[in-house]
Design a protein around this motif. Structure first.
Motif, PDB file in Angstrom:
ATOM      1  N   ASP A 168       0.845  -1.199   0.000  1.00  0.00           N
ATOM      2  CA  ASP A 168       0.000   0.000   0.000  1.00  0.00           C
ATOM      3  C   ASP A 168       0.872   1.237   0.000  1.00  0.00           C
ATOM      4  OD1 ASP A 168      -2.941   0.873   0.359  1.00  0.00           O
ATOM      5  OD2 ASP A 168      -1.855   2.107   1.802  1.00  0.00           O
ATOM      6  N   THR A 205      -8.127  -5.872   0.849  1.00  0.00           N
ATOM      7  CA  THR A 205      -8.040  -6.032  -0.610  1.00  0.00           C
ATOM      8  C   THR A 205      -7.251  -4.866  -1.172  1.00  0.00           C
ATOM      9  OG1 THR A 205     -10.220  -4.988  -0.781  1.00  0.00           O
ATOM     10  CG2 THR A 205     -10.148  -7.406  -0.746  1.00  0.00           C
ATOM     11  N   ASN A 206      -7.900  -3.977  -1.912  1.00  0.00           N
ATOM     12  CA  ASN A 206      -7.155  -2.867  -2.510  1.00  0.00           C
ATOM     13  C   ASN A 206      -7.657  -1.500  -2.073  1.00  0.00           C
ATOM     14  OD1 ASN A 206      -9.600  -2.913  -3.760  1.00  0.00           O
ATOM     15  ND2 ASN A 206      -8.824  -2.832  -5.858  1.00  0.00           N
TER      16      ASN A 206
END
Length: 694
Positions: A168, A205-206
């Motif tokens: 991230d 997740t994203n």
């Protein structure tokens, strides 16, 4: 390498302490020998952060519980450390971060220190992934975001972030990141100072998802994921006590209570991997940490440990990846802390270290707790510690500071052990306002300076005096406890024969105008919430305005750089008491704030307190096999003084006159002891350096 003796025990304590020995003030007011210990993933070694009391240097060491050896690896001031794999330890010191690569192939383990040449910190050692961690790379400027990587030791050491896995690019305004190993989830906390708001985030997740925002006065601590839709959190938002509660991520609402104790706030909780429920919860019961487990195997092991370590708190502070080998820690009011190694075969535990080994030589005094009904169906808990050997029949009533959101606990306490070792009984009271008993209990103490709080303490005093006989009683405390010590003696002058107030507050009105900052509305609102509204009513509960009612000899201790209980509080109280011809002594320390920043100050302070009480109550020095030697040593401490202002230094004239006949001998003895200590320190430093050079 030096072999150290591992005591094989049948999980029971044997008392090898020397009965009747007094504890030297410089033996009890000092750093722990062991700060912390962590077990390697395979359960074969223990990495420790410890303190060498002779060299006054902090060490990192490796223990081998099977071979019964300890090897010094590196010396530095450690902030944090974590096993990355079975031969690599990540270490943060006060000056840098890096890895210690351990080589166990030789007769003694050898550690190679490697400094990380980039800024950041580890949030997970990923114990089930060899040589890999989750690392937050902090920015070079405030405009850059944090970058979160899954990275190997080699990649980090060579700054090869291009080959690492970028998880991230960070979150705006993040205060900190942490990682849920059970559920492979990155979590973060961000803050808004203007709104006094904390925001909690997670990312699996994203996308970062906000799952809660709260003001900082509400208890809300995420524990982990129960499933893909629910978190377990510690919260008191909808309950009086901090409980373990389900939290629905989508609806942003707290749901069913998983566990709530009827009397105590939960202090912590642990989950099993997602979908497998709760592992354990911990709370303070009668001032002692208690952990409840939820699986049959854990309950059985806990019962076995509690049975064999009678009257001690036992916690599992580490376990191998296969969960078969465990590192245990025990503690209690008369046990500063012991570390035990429980091997995979679950046989006998091995004692591998003591947190405070010098205390093994002395009889420490156990505490016991009891309840006091202060109103109908309203109870407070109190802690009573009585000397086992020499008893001078003096009760010291010792309120805690705060007073709101703070509490006393029945664990090893240096102040209490020193005082009880000198013959005093000590009473501590978790009056209304103390932490750990629910919101209503804590809120009940707000605005109750000199009122309900002292009412609760006085009822506890009455109850203990009905059970035990004392010849004298004195009040003693620090911060709010110093204020309370004076107020108790003002309210019940017939009961208290002396008063010791450390870093106390005596004029509540002065809290609101001691400096320019303290006249701001923001500060006044903060103080008002605890003390009460800023008006003339505060004079009615301020000792300064009732100094004429102080009948007992009083000792005022203060730091001239104190910005919590401003020095002017004590200084004005001193002048008022002297104006009234009261029996007052002062110990005002230069360059000291709201308490001492090193042990030398505490040693002087408590040696003086003991001397003051004995002089005012006409008591002899405590009885013990080493009493003559310690009385001489403590005279030297008082003769030397510690960072005292000119007025407080007048006490030296009293001691000079009192001990004029042997003053020269005392000074010579002190100089000789200093020489011996210097030689011991030099030799210890030489030995440690030899170990580190191997």
């Amino acid at each position: 390498m030096k072999a150290w003796i591992l005591a094989f025990v049948t999980l029971a304590f044997s008392n090898n302490a020397l009965a009747g020995m007094l504890i030297p003030v410089d033996d009890i007011f000092r750093d722990d020998s062991i700060f912390s210990m962590k077990l390697s993933p395979d359960g074969k070694h223990v990495f420790a952060y410890e303190n060498n009391v002779l060299t006054k240097r902090n060490l990192m060491s490796v223990f081998d519980p099977v071979k019964e050896t300890k090897t010094a690896i590196h010396n530095d001031l450690v902030i944090d450390y974590e096993w990355i794999d079975n031969d690599t330890v990540y270490v943060e010191t006060n000056s840098h971060r890096g890895f210690i690569e351990l080589d166990f192939s030789q007769q003694e383990p050898v550690g190679k220190w490697q400094v990380i040449g980039t800024s950041g910190y580890v949030i997970s050692a990923l114990p089930d992934v060899e040589n890999t961690m989750i690392y937050v790379h902090t920015p070079g400027s405030i405009d850059e975001k944090h970058l979160i990587y899954k990275i190997t030791v080699e990649q980090l050491m060579t700054r090869n972030f291009a080959q690492a896995e970028l998880l991230d690019s960070g979150l705006d305004d993040a205060l900190l990141y942490y990682y849920d190993n059970n559920n492979a989830t990155i979590m973060a906390v961000s803050g808004d100072r203007k709104r006094k708001e904390l925001k909690f985030w997670y990312k699996r997740t994203n996308k970062w998802r906000l799952f809660w925002k709260t003001d900082q006065n509400i208890e809300f601590i995420p524990v982990g994921f129960l499933n893909s839709k629910e978190l377990a959190v510690l919260s008191n938002k909808d309950h009086d006590h901090v409980a373990l509660v389900k939290f629905d991520i989508k609806t942003q609402t707290l749901g069913d209570v998983i566990y709530k104790h009827p009397m105590y706030d939960l202090a912590s909780a642990q989950l099993n991997p997602m979908g497998q429920g709760v592992h354990s919860v911990t709370y303070l019961e009668h001032g002692i940490a208690k952990t409840e487990y939820f699986s049959t195997d854990d309950i059985t092991l806990n019962e076995r440990l509690n049975k064999n370590f009678d009257k001690q708190h036992v916690s599992i502070i580490g376990e191998s990846l296969d969960k078969k080998t465990k590192l245990l820690a025990t503690s209690g009011s008369d046990n500063p802390g012991q570390y035990f190694y429980l091997p995979a075969e679950q046989g006998q535990a091995k004692k591998i270290a003591a947190r405070f080994p010098s205390m093994d030589l002395f009889n420490l005094n156990p505490s016991k707790t009891f309840k006091v009904e202060v109103e109908k169906d309203t109870f407070v808990e109190a802690i009573f510690t009585q000397p086992q050997d020499y008893d001078n029949k003096v009760l010291l009533v010792y309120p805690h500071g705060g007073p709101v959101g703070v509490r006393d606990i029945a664990t090893f306490n240096r102040d209490v052990q020193f005082l009880t070792n000198r013959g005093y009984s000590v009473l501590q009271v978790n009056f209304r306002g103390s932490a750990g008993f629910g919101k209503k209990f804590t809120e009940a103490g707000k605005g109750q300076f000199g009122k309900l709080i002292e009412h609760d303490i006085s009822l506890a005093v009455e109850q203990i005096r009905q059970q035990y006989q004392f010849d004298h009683m004195c009040s003693i405390g620090s911060s709010y406890g110093g204020y309370s010590a004076v107020m108790l003696a003002i309210k019940k002058p017939e009961q208290y024969q002396c008063i010791v107030s450390m870093y106390g507050i005596y004029d509540l009105m002065h809290l609101f105008n001691a400096s320019n900052y303290k006249t701001t509305q923001q500060f006044r609102d903060m103080v008002s919430e605890v003390v009460g509204d800023f008006n003339d009513d505060l004079q009615a509960v301020s000792p300064f305005y009732f100094a004429e009612k102080v009948q007992a000899p009083i000792l005022l201790i203060a730091g001239k750089k104190d910005e919590i209980a401003d020095f002017e509080q004590a200084n004005r109280m001193k002048y008022r008491l002297k104006q009234l011809n009261k029996d007052v002594e002062t110990v005002f320390y230069n360059d000291v704030a709201h308490g001492h920043h090193n042990w030398h100050g505490d040693r002087h302070q408590f040696a003086y307190i003991d001397n003051f009480i004995r002089r005012k109550l006409n008591l002899p020095y405590a009885t013990g096999a080493n009493a003559s030697m310690l009385e001489s040593q403590e005279r030297n401490i008082l003769l030397k003084g510690y960072n005292l202002d000119d007025d407080s230094n007048a006490f030296r004239q009293r001691f000079d006159a009192q001990f004029d006949d042997d003053l020269d001998a005392q000074i010579k003895a002190l100089e000789e002891q200093d020489r011996i200590d210097a030689e011991r320190e030099a030799q210890a430093q030489k030995e440690i350096q030899e170990l580190l050079n191997r």
